[in-house]
Design a protein around this motif. Structure first.
Motif, PDB file in Angstrom:
ATOM      1  N   LEU A 372       0.839  -1.193   0.000  1.00 22.14           N
ATOM      2  CA  LEU A 372       0.000   0.000   0.000  1.00 22.14           C
ATOM      3  C   LEU A 372       0.877   1.246   0.000  1.00 22.14           C
ATOM      4  O   LEU A 372       1.094   1.859  -1.035  1.00 22.14           O
ATOM      5  N   ILE A 373       1.404   1.623   1.174  1.00 19.83           N
ATOM      6  CA  ILE A 373       2.284   2.793   1.265  1.00 19.83           C
ATOM      7  C   ILE A 373       3.725   2.330   1.143  1.00 19.83           C
ATOM      8  O   ILE A 373       4.150   1.418   1.846  1.00 19.83           O
ATOM      9  N   GLU A 374       4.474   2.972   0.241  1.00 20.35           N
ATOM     10  CA  GLU A 374       5.845   2.551  -0.009  1.00 20.35           C
ATOM     11  C   GLU A 374       6.788   3.748   0.067  1.00 20.35           C
ATOM     12  O   GLU A 374       6.635   4.721  -0.666  1.00 20.35           O
ATOM     13  N   ASP A 375       7.739   3.689   0.985  1.00 21.53           N
ATOM     14  CA  ASP A 375       8.875   4.616   1.057  1.00 21.53           C
ATOM     15  C   ASP A 375       8.454   6.095   0.962  1.00 21.53           C
ATOM     16  O   ASP A 375       8.878   6.819   0.071  1.00 21.53           O
ATOM     17  N   ILE A 376       7.616   6.518   1.903  1.00 18.77           N
ATOM     18  CA  ILE A 376       7.166   7.912   1.937  1.00 18.77           C
ATOM     19  C   ILE A 376       8.002   8.686   2.944  1.00 18.77           C
ATOM     20  O   ILE A 376       8.209   8.237   4.075  1.00 18.77           O
ATOM     21  N   SER A 377       8.459   9.864   2.529  1.00 21.62           N
ATOM     22  CA  SER A 377       9.212  10.757   3.410  1.00 21.62           C
ATOM     23  C   SER A 377       8.607  12.151   3.338  1.00 21.62           C
ATOM     24  O   SER A 377       8.134  12.594   2.284  1.00 21.62           O
ATOM     25  N   LEU A 378       8.638  12.865   4.495  1.00 24.64           N
ATOM     26  CA  LEU A 378       8.027  14.187   4.560  1.00 24.64           C
ATOM     27  C   LEU A 378       8.569  14.919   5.778  1.00 24.64           C
ATOM     28  O   LEU A 378       8.779  14.315   6.831  1.00 24.64           O
ATOM     29  N   GLN A 379       8.805  16.223   5.628  1.00 26.53           N
ATOM     30  CA  GLN A 379       9.190  17.077   6.748  1.00 26.53           C
ATOM     31  C   GLN A 379       8.166  18.197   6.843  1.00 26.53           C
ATOM     32  O   GLN A 379       8.062  19.035   5.945  1.00 26.53           O
ATOM     33  N   ALA A 380       7.388  18.212   7.937  1.00 31.96           N
ATOM     34  CA  ALA A 380       6.355  19.237   8.143  1.00 31.96           C
ATOM     35  C   ALA A 380       6.812  20.159   9.259  1.00 31.96           C
ATOM     36  O   ALA A 380       6.884  19.754  10.422  1.00 31.96           O
ATOM     37  N   GLU A 381       7.125  21.406   8.904  1.00 34.50           N
ATOM     38  CA  GLU A 381       7.582  22.374   9.889  1.00 34.50           C
ATOM     39  C   GLU A 381       6.387  22.974  10.629  1.00 34.50           C
ATOM     40  O   GLU A 381       5.264  22.927  10.148  1.00 34.50           O
TER      41      GLU A 381
END
Length: 594
Positions: A372-381
């Motif tokens: 389903l979800i694969e290798d997700i990256s995120l930076q939320a300031e």
């Protein structure tokens, strides 16, 4: 609807003896009541078993015609009446104690089960229908209660009866006593053979009953949808099929268990006849009196009576054990990980984080064979408004579930202010999130109760202020008792329910806000007003917005476009339109006419 076969259940079921030990462990916590019940059982049985000796003495006092010791007969009958009254009073007290033990044990089991539900992972709740869980909590515990009441009455009294009867019989005639004891294993073997088969059938019966409860709840809870789509006939056919399976399982279980009583009674009748025959020869040989034979026949019947009594309630006992097995399966299910860790290390309760959210190479699937979800990256300031868009089933809501730790990621890490959420207590973690879902949930209670769920200590002024900010005060003040109005199933429209859910979040002022199609049931004018209220509330705070209507997320600082479990595009509204990619196609398809 597919059900397990009896052979499948025999392989997977918890052994009935193990289940019985678990039930006895719960009962054993009231050992003082248990000991008192056993003592009263022993008292009542010994008093009852002494009666045949007195009757035998009375019979022997009638020696011949015209030669009757009336004084001895009357004295003996008086003693019999006294013993019967004392025995009856002991049985009354024993039943009162058994009732108290049973209901306290069931109360504890139910309390433990409801506490367990609070700490079970969502994967378990998603994998079991609510009807099945409700059936375990209500129907199965009721069945266990009925079985325990019958079991107590037969178990304690029966054991004492067997031991005391043997002692009295040995005092009268050793040969006849040995005959009865040698024949006893036959009844035991018959009862055990039948019980071993009926347990698996009762286990199947309780599972099907849970499926039926689930189906009923589904059809009743969604009656409007059933009627709107003309599904009544199909629903009736589904229920008829499940009900038929329940009938077949019940009949088979009852048939097998009902064989126990007549089978053991046949064996007991044969034993009774042998005692009468041998006893008659003993009388001719001067080894036994007529009164003594009368007492031995009574004891032979008394000795086998506990086996008959237990076999007569074998249906209830086996059903109760099968139900208990399902309840203990729920209670012993492994809870969420930190619910266990916190018991061992309270330091895992971290201080409340602030607002920075980091998602680092996260992968997740509900089923291992289906990605389903694969290798997700995120930076939320801090203060960022992040919108998540994409087609149905792309993983938008799943990503939110991972943020809230409704599920744990298979790989990767999620951090708040540099601290992994997997090192935090879920309760402490979720205090930082305000979540408004497309599906509304209101509990039975007043408007005030429903708004103040996250902040029970809130004053009315705070609640009213939050309601005005969420634009729900307009309809709340028109309700009969305003905040004190008790809500029923159809008291509010879907839009009003969603406004109450938004008010609930407004009251808590969480550091991070999650909106999952939060305004889907609200008119456009009110939606714009609420969006302004959210902008004011979340100024300087982090927010995640799952949206299908792209017009609601134009001002987002960052828009994540998901497809097939991956983030395929990211940027603000203007950047994504300029890229003329997947987002631009979604946007243009919604505003083709404009």
């Amino acid at each position: 609807m597919k059900h397990q076969t009896i052979d499948d259940i025999k392989q997977d079921e918890v052994n009935s003896w193990d289940t019985l030990k678990k039930v006895l462990h719960v009962i054993g916590r009231r050992r003082y009541l248990l000991i008192l019940s056993i003592l009263l059982a022993g008292t009542s049985v010994i008093l009852q078993l002494y009666v045949p000796i007195l009757f035998g003495n009375a019979i022997d006092a009638i020696i011949a015609q015209g030669n009757v010791d009336f004084g001895l007969v009357i004295h003996t009958l008086s003693r019999i009446i006294l013993l019967v009254l004392l025995s009856s009073f002991a049985v009354y007290l024993m039943n009162r104690i058994n009732n108290r033990m049973t209901y306290e044990a069931i109360r504890d089991i139910r309390a433990k089960a409801i506490r367990q539900i609070q700490v079970l992972p969502l994967s378990y709740l998603d994998g079991h229908s609510s009807g099945d869980i409700v059936s375990r909590m209500i129907a199965d515990t009721d069945q266990l209660s009925d079985g325990l009441l019958l079991g107590f009455a037969q178990l304690f009294t029966g054991i004492v009866t067997i031991i005391a009867t043997i002692a009295f019989m040995f005092s009268k005639n050793i040969l006849i006593t040995l005959l009865v004891i040698v024949a006893t294993p036959v009844s035991f073997w018959i009862a055990k053979f039948i019980a071993s088969h009926s347990y698996a059938m009762f286990r199947l019966q309780t599972k099907i009953r849970g499926d039926e409860t689930s189906l009923i709840e589904e059809m009743v809870g969604n009656a409007k949808v059933v009627k709107a789509f003309g599904h009544e006939q199909k629903a009736s056919e589904q229920f008829r099929a499940v009900n038929g399976q329940l009938k077949d399982a019940y009949q088979k279980a009852t048939f097998y268990s009902s064989l126990t009583n007549p089978s053991t009674r046949f064996v007991n009748s044969v034993i009774y006849g042998l005692v009468a025959l041998i006893g008659s020869f003993q009388i001719f040989a001067q080894g036994l009196t007529v009164g003594g034979l009368s007492a031995m026949l009574s004891y032979a019947n008394q000795y086998m009576k506990p086996f008959n009594d237990i076999s007569s309630v074998i249906t209830e006992l086996q059903n109760a054990l099968a139900c208990a097995g399902r309840i203990f399966d729920l209670i012993e299910e492994r809870p969420e990980k930190d619910a266990i860790d916190l018991q061992q290390d309270p330091s895992l309760i971290a201080t409340l984080p602030k607002e920075t959210v980091s998602i680092d190479h996260v992968s997740f699937s509900y089923r291992k064979d289906q990605k389903l979800i694969e290798d997700i990256s995120l930076q939320a300031e801090p203060g960022m408004h992040i919108a998540i868009v994409g087609p149905t089933g792309c993983g938008k809501t799943t990503l939110i579930n991972l943020l809230m730790r409704f599920y744990d990621a298979d790989h990767g890490d999620i951090q708040l202010d540099g601290t992994s959420i997997y090192q935090m207590d879920r309760h402490a973690l979720r205090k930082n999130f305000g979540m408004v879902l497309q599906d509304t949930w209101l509990k039975n209670g007043t408007v005030r109760d429903n708004i103040s769920i996250g902040k029970p200590e809130a004053e009315d002024d705070e609640i009213i202020q939050a309601a005005k900010a969420a634009h729900s005060w307009e309809f709340i003040r028109r309700l009969p008792q305003k905040l004190d109005t008790v809500l029923q199933e159809d008291s509010l429209s879907q839009g009003q329910k969603q406004l109450l859910c938004i008010t609930r979040v407004m009251l808590c002022h969480p550091p991070i806000l999650i909106l999952d199609e939060a305004t889907s049931s609200i008119d456009t004018r009110t939606e714009i007003q609420i969006q302004k209220a959210f902008d004011q509330l979340m100024e300087g705070r982090t927010s995640f917005i799952v949206a299908h209507r792209l017009s609601t997320i134009r001002n987002a600082d960052l828009i994540l476009v998901m497809k097939d479990g991956r983030i395929i595009e990211r940027g603000n509204h203007e950047q994504l339109l300029a890229a003329n990619g997947f987002y631009a196609k979604l946007y243009s398809s919604q505003f083709a006419e404009q």
